[in-house]
Enzyme design. Structure first.
Site, PDB file in Angstrom:
ATOM      1  CG  ASP A  94      16.418  16.865  34.458  1.00 22.52           C
ATOM      2  OD1 ASP A  94      16.684  17.572  35.439  1.00 22.52           O
ATOM      3  OD2 ASP A  94      15.857  17.303  33.425  1.00 22.52           O
ATOM      4  CG  HIS A 108      26.994  20.550  32.688  1.00 19.89           C
ATOM      5  ND1 HIS A 108      26.553  21.225  33.810  1.00 19.89           N
ATOM      6  CD2 HIS A 108      27.963  21.317  32.141  1.00 19.89           C
ATOM      7  CE1 HIS A 108      27.254  22.356  33.934  1.00 19.89           C
ATOM      8  NE2 HIS A 108      28.105  22.433  32.929  1.00 19.89           N
ATOM      9  CB  ALA A 218      11.114  27.295  38.376  1.00 20.95           C
TER      10      ALA A 218
END
Ligand code: APR
Length: 233
Positions: A94, A108, A218
């Site tokens: 993203d 990736h 997070a």
């Protein structure tokens, strides 16, 4: 604690979970909904390109609607305010680190990019890709998502390993530590004498390899950790 001049950070799907993007291996995650061999391998793309495009079109649309969260914003702040280097490596495809103002190395690949399987030209992907779409450079009908599939070599590994071998602090945020080579980065950093810290909701497969751990969401733990690093603690 030794002076910290260079920080390497590895992020995984967990940092984008609170932005509404599914992770892979949590309860009900992407790999509970789809078989990797059906949607995330080169063989899958040859066998059923429509299904693979459908999988990434859905994730591209979801990511396009998502917003960065406090964890992404905190890492962007660290990159802009820390007096040394902050090298942000992400397994995520993203664009939420960039949306928050950070620069990330996408090992990736990226949902927002397309790749020509014939000439390796890359360009900004349309929101929805379809089988047989042609490459704007060579016109071959071999456009694919610019995503690193299982069995393919992640991007920018030389640059990442060089950063790991010269860093003073390595932090892994929101990753299960189940996929190599990313899961091995902590060992590389430790061999270079770096301090290591893992920020996660729970233990990961690599928790044993980290000196320090901060457990929690997070969006809560990363801003606090960034404050500590910037205060030199
Ligand atoms: N805050 C912090 N950590 C979280 C949160 C959260 N809100 N939500 C989930 N996590 C943690 C989970 O505890 C888990 O350790 O994020 C991690 C997500 O793990 P995975 O789903 O395995 O994602 P990731 O580690 O990024 O996967 C690595 O595998 O399938 C491939 O290419 C894909 O890049 C991906 C790679």
């Amino acid at each position: 604690m030794r002076k910290v001049d260079r920080i390497v950070i590895l992020t995984g799907a967990g940092i984008s979970a609170e932005s509404g993007l599914g992770t892979f291996r949590d309860e009900g995650g992407l790999w509970a909904q789809h078989r990797i061999e059906d949607v995330a391998t080169p063989e899958a793309f040859v066998r059923n390109p429509d299904l693979v495009h459908q999988f990434y079109n859905a994730r591209r649309a979801q990511a396009a609607d998502a917003g960065s969260n406090a964890a992404h914003v905190a890492l962007a702040r660290l990159q802009s305010e820390f007096p040394g280097d902050v090298i942000l490596v992400t397994q995520n495809v993203d664009g939420l680190h960039e949306m928050a103002g950070a620069a990330a190395i996408h090992m990736h690949g990226e949902l927002s990019r397309a790749l020509c399987a014939t000439c390796e030209h890359r360009w900004d992907a349309p929101l929805s890709m379809e089988t047989g779409a042609t490459c704007p450079a060579c016109a071959a009908p071999t456009a694919r998502p610019d995503i690193v599939w299982f069995g393919e070599m992640p991007y920018h590994l030389d640059q990442i390993v060089e950063a790991l071998q010269t860093c003073d602090l390595f932090a892994a945020i929101g990753t299960s530590g189940q996929v190599y080579p990313a899961a091995g980065f902590v060992e590389e950093a430790r061999m270079a004498g770096a301090a290591t810290i893992e920020l996660n909701l729970r233990d990961s497969d690599m928790s044993h390899a980290f000196e320090d751990h901060i457990t929690g969401l997070a969006s809560v733990t990363v801003p606090k950790w960034v404050d500590q690093v910037l205060a030199g603690r």
